[in-house]
Design a protein around this motif. Structure first.
Motif, PDB file in Angstrom:
ATOM      1  N   GLU A 198       0.861  -1.192   0.000  1.00  0.00           N
ATOM      2  CA  GLU A 198       0.000   0.000   0.000  1.00  0.00           C
ATOM      3  C   GLU A 198       0.897   1.241   0.000  1.00  0.00           C
ATOM      4  O   GLU A 198       1.770   1.371   0.844  1.00  0.00           O
ATOM      5  N   GLY A 210     -18.301   8.995  -1.160  1.00  0.00           N
ATOM      6  CA  GLY A 210     -19.473   9.455  -0.416  1.00  0.00           C
ATOM      7  C   GLY A 210     -19.603   8.755   0.928  1.00  0.00           C
ATOM      8  O   GLY A 210     -20.325   9.187   1.803  1.00  0.00           O
ATOM      9  N   PHE A 260     -20.956   5.911   1.833  1.00  0.00           N
ATOM     10  CA  PHE A 260     -22.180   5.156   2.128  1.00  0.00           C
ATOM     11  C   PHE A 260     -21.828   3.684   1.947  1.00  0.00           C
ATOM     12  O   PHE A 260     -21.587   3.223   0.833  1.00  0.00           O
ATOM     13  N   ARG A 291     -13.735   6.584   5.079  1.00  0.00           N
ATOM     14  CA  ARG A 291     -12.837   5.601   4.484  1.00  0.00           C
ATOM     15  C   ARG A 291     -11.527   5.545   5.278  1.00  0.00           C
ATOM     16  O   ARG A 291     -10.890   4.502   5.340  1.00  0.00           O
ATOM     17  N   ILE A 336       4.059   1.005  -5.962  1.00  0.00           N
ATOM     18  CA  ILE A 336       4.434   0.199  -7.130  1.00  0.00           C
ATOM     19  C   ILE A 336       4.484   1.135  -8.339  1.00  0.00           C
ATOM     20  O   ILE A 336       3.550   1.908  -8.576  1.00  0.00           O
ATOM     21  N   ASP A 365     -12.192  -1.115  -8.408  1.00  0.00           N
ATOM     22  CA  ASP A 365     -12.276  -0.182  -9.537  1.00  0.00           C
ATOM     23  C   ASP A 365     -11.382  -0.594 -10.700  1.00  0.00           C
ATOM     24  O   ASP A 365     -11.531  -0.077 -11.809  1.00  0.00           O
ATOM     25  N   MET A 385     -18.200   0.291  -3.226  1.00  0.00           N
ATOM     26  CA  MET A 385     -17.483  -0.486  -2.197  1.00  0.00           C
ATOM     27  C   MET A 385     -17.989  -1.922  -2.170  1.00  0.00           C
ATOM     28  O   MET A 385     -17.210  -2.857  -1.964  1.00  0.00           O
TER      29      MET A 385
HETATM   30  C1  LIG Z   1     -17.074  10.903  -5.779  1.00  0.00           C
HETATM   31  C2  LIG Z   1     -17.210   9.449  -5.423  1.00  0.00           C
HETATM   32  C3  LIG Z   1     -18.112   9.056  -4.451  1.00  0.00           C
HETATM   33  C4  LIG Z   1     -18.266   7.688  -4.128  1.00  0.00           C
HETATM   34  N1  LIG Z   1     -19.151   7.346  -3.170  1.00  0.00           N
HETATM   35  C5  LIG Z   1     -19.332   6.039  -2.851  1.00  0.00           C
HETATM   36  C6  LIG Z   1     -20.241   5.648  -1.825  1.00  0.00           C
HETATM   37  O1  LIG Z   1     -20.869   6.476  -1.168  1.00  0.00           O
HETATM   38  N2  LIG Z   1     -20.399   4.319  -1.572  1.00  0.00           N
HETATM   39  C7  LIG Z   1     -19.715   3.352  -2.264  1.00  0.00           C
HETATM   40  O2  LIG Z   1     -19.901   2.161  -2.001  1.00  0.00           O
HETATM   41  N3  LIG Z   1     -18.814   3.704  -3.217  1.00  0.00           N
HETATM   42  C8  LIG Z   1     -18.592   5.006  -3.518  1.00  0.00           C
HETATM   43  N4  LIG Z   1     -17.664   5.367  -4.456  1.00  0.00           N
HETATM   44  C9  LIG Z   1     -16.878   4.309  -5.116  1.00  0.00           C
HETATM   45  C10 LIG Z   1     -15.790   3.744  -4.179  1.00  0.00           C
HETATM   46  O3  LIG Z   1     -15.072   4.795  -3.580  1.00  0.00           O
HETATM   47  C11 LIG Z   1     -14.824   2.854  -4.973  1.00  0.00           C
HETATM   48  O4  LIG Z   1     -15.542   2.025  -5.835  1.00  0.00           O
HETATM   49  C12 LIG Z   1     -13.988   1.989  -4.018  1.00  0.00           C
HETATM   50  O5  LIG Z   1     -13.174   2.826  -3.239  1.00  0.00           O
HETATM   51  C13 LIG Z   1     -13.096   1.043  -4.814  1.00  0.00           C
HETATM   52  O6  LIG Z   1     -12.270   0.351  -3.905  1.00  0.00           O
HETATM   53  P1  LIG Z   1     -10.849  -0.180  -4.367  1.00  0.00           P
HETATM   54  O7  LIG Z   1     -10.340  -1.006  -3.253  1.00  0.00           O
HETATM   55  O8  LIG Z   1     -10.961  -0.759  -5.738  1.00  0.00           O
HETATM   56  O9  LIG Z   1      -9.961   1.131  -4.564  1.00  0.00           O
HETATM   57  P2  LIG Z   1      -9.464   2.193  -3.486  1.00  0.00           P
HETATM   58  O10 LIG Z   1     -10.362   2.251  -2.332  1.00  0.00           O
HETATM   59  O11 LIG Z   1      -9.217   3.442  -4.265  1.00  0.00           O
HETATM   60  O12 LIG Z   1      -8.074   1.610  -2.994  1.00  0.00           O
HETATM   61  C14 LIG Z   1      -6.941   1.580  -3.831  1.00  0.00           C
HETATM   62  C15 LIG Z   1      -5.718   1.559  -2.939  1.00  0.00           C
HETATM   63  O13 LIG Z   1      -4.559   1.345  -3.752  1.00  0.00           O
HETATM   64  C16 LIG Z   1      -3.518   2.206  -3.298  1.00  0.00           C
HETATM   65  N5  LIG Z   1      -2.644   2.437  -4.449  1.00  0.00           N
HETATM   66  C17 LIG Z   1      -2.931   3.148  -5.570  1.00  0.00           C
HETATM   67  N6  LIG Z   1      -1.870   3.140  -6.393  1.00  0.00           N
HETATM   68  C18 LIG Z   1      -0.899   2.424  -5.788  1.00  0.00           C
HETATM   69  C19 LIG Z   1       0.441   2.080  -6.151  1.00  0.00           C
HETATM   70  N7  LIG Z   1       0.983   2.505  -7.289  1.00  0.00           N
HETATM   71  N8  LIG Z   1       1.165   1.305  -5.287  1.00  0.00           N
HETATM   72  C20 LIG Z   1       0.619   0.865  -4.096  1.00  0.00           C
HETATM   73  N9  LIG Z   1      -0.648   1.210  -3.694  1.00  0.00           N
HETATM   74  C21 LIG Z   1      -1.387   1.952  -4.539  1.00  0.00           C
HETATM   75  C22 LIG Z   1      -4.260   3.472  -2.864  1.00  0.00           C
HETATM   76  O14 LIG Z   1      -3.478   4.229  -1.978  1.00  0.00           O
HETATM   77  C23 LIG Z   1      -5.508   2.875  -2.215  1.00  0.00           C
HETATM   78  O15 LIG Z   1      -5.352   2.638  -0.842  1.00  0.00           O
HETATM   79  C24 LIG Z   1     -17.480   6.712  -4.795  1.00  0.00           C
HETATM   80  C25 LIG Z   1     -16.553   7.113  -5.760  1.00  0.00           C
HETATM   81  C26 LIG Z   1     -16.411   8.463  -6.081  1.00  0.00           C
HETATM   82  C27 LIG Z   1     -15.401   8.859  -7.131  1.00  0.00           C
END
Ligand SMILES: Cc1cc2nc3c(=O)[nH]c(=O)nc-3n(C[C@H](O)[C@H](O)[C@H](O)COP(=O)(O)OP(=O)(O)OC[C@H]3O[C@@H](n4cnc5c(N)ncnc54)[C@H](O)[C@@H]3O)c2cc1C
Length: 373
Positions: free
Chosen positions: A31, A42, A44, A93, A117, A277, A290
């Protein structure tokens, strides 16, 4: 034992690491943030997301979030309030992600914070290039870097939306806090929308997405945008009167590829699993990103434990999530047109149960979940 590396310790990465470690796998999370940080979201946490967390032994309810069971849809000075077909949790978060990463470590995963990375090379086995240290060569890679693409394994996402996202925390006035108790306010305006809800410790999260052209028209800054929105929307003005912003600057994001779902091809490297994502991006108004991230984590961990290939996993995940993402993206495109937005709001006012239906049809479908839990 097969060495598994998880790139990114957000929700998807930490949940997958916890599930794999619980099954006795050798798993390391890298991380890049050295310490817990705020993320644009957001915040939620849907009931499906909470259930996915419970399945890996993690109880989100103990983190002190705010329970949400009603949605108030607002446009101009009119509002429609409906009960949601599920209960969500408003939780930052920063608190949630940190606790889940700690949980992964307590399950036996190695968690390395502050390791970024730089890129992935798949030409001769797997090689991860790290910032400031020697490359590593895992047997398997779980790509969970969220919106951040890594060199060598970028998503094939279509042209991202011309949108800018902002998030700010506020200490609200007592009347606004009371009005928001148990509610999420979804405020529609021309060229965008905002979500306002309470999270833990009496803070409120205001997250909004706005068309870049509209942002430019009002002066290009968060302050100018907020002033313009408050001028046009009485409910938002009432909520924010006397409020205190709790961050020095809002968090911002742009170029979000809403509607993206990873399509597996014959050229995909077979030891790379895309999560969260990196696998699919649903419009944020659904509050289900999420849940998708956590669902993908469980699917990937199960696939690895069962010895399934990455492409079999990607095909199964695509079947699970593409319908809800397609429906949400269609609704979102419609709602971006001011006339259609007005019409949708009118229909929702007359038939509030349609709002519940829209909420239901933009979630990870029960049949996909029942295959896993
Ligand atoms: C404006 C907005 C509002 C939202 N509201 C909601 C909501 O209310 N409810 C909901 O369920 N979803 C919501 N979402 C969507 C949700 O935030 C994402 O879908 C979710 O965070 C995806 O989780 P993830 O684990 O894929 O990515 P992330 O939570 O983004 O985690 C990715 C991790 O990878 C790490 N990382 C990135 N690059 C590197 C690298 N090169 N090397 C090492 N580590 C790295 C980052 O630091 C991070 O900790 C919202 C999104 C947006 C844009």
């Amino acid at each position: 034992m097969t060495a598994i590396v998880v790139a990114g310790g957000g929700l998807a990465g930490a949940a997958a690491a916890a599930a794999l470690a619980r099954a006795g796998r050798d798993v390391t999370v890298l991380e890049r943030d050295a310490a817990p940080a705020h993320k644009i979201c957001g915040e939620f946490l849907s009931v499906e997301a909470q259930a996915s967390l419970a399945a890996i032994g993690f109880d989100a309810a103990v983190l002190g979030g705010h329970r949400i069971s009603r949605l108030r849809l607002v446009r101009d000075d009119a509002a429609v309030s409906v009960g949601l077909p599920f209960e969500g949790l408003g939780i930052t978060r920063r608190r949630l992600d940190a606790a889940l990463l700690d949980h992964a470590a307590s399950c036996g995963a190695v968690v390395r914070r502050g390791v970024a990375i730089r890129g992935v090379d798949c030409s001769d086995g797997l090689r991860l290039d790290l910032a400031g240290e020697a490359p590593i060569r895992p047997d398997m890679l779980l790509l969970a870097t969220g919106k951040h693409d890594l060199r060598g394994v970028r998503r094939q996402a279509a042209e991202p939306e011309a949108l800018v996202g902002f998030k700010m925390y506020f200490q609200l006035n007592p009347a606004a806090r009371q009005a928001l108790a148990g509610h999420i306010d979804l405020i529609l305006f021309d060229d965008g929308y905002a979500g306002l809800q309470m999270v833990e410790d009496g803070m409120a999260n205001l997250s909004l997405l706005v068309d870049r052209a509209r942002l430019q028209r009002v002066g290009g800054t968060w302050t100018a945008l907020l002033a313009d929105l408050v001028k046009r929307n009485t409910l938002l003005a009432d909520r924010l009167i006397g409020s205190v912003p709790l961050l020095e600057q809002p968090l911002t994001i742009f170029r979000v590829p809403y509607g993206f779902v990873h399509r597996p091809t014959a050229n995909d490297p077979d030891r790379i699993y895309r999560l969260g994502d990196q696998a699919g991006v649903i419009p944020s108004f659904t509050g289900d990103g999420m849940a998708i991230a956590l669902h993908s984590a469980t699917r990937a961990a199960n696939a690895i434990i069962a010895g399934h290939t990455a492409s079999a996993y990607h095909r199964a995940l695509r079947r699970d999530i593409s319908g809800q993402i397609r429906r949400a993206a269609a609704l979102y495109r419609l709602a971006r047109m001011p006339l259609a937005q007005r019409a949708l709001f009118g229909v929702a006012g007359t038939f509030p149960s349609l709002l519940r239906l829209a909420a239901q049809y933009t979630r990870v479908p029960p049949r996909a979940r029942s295959a896993l839990y």
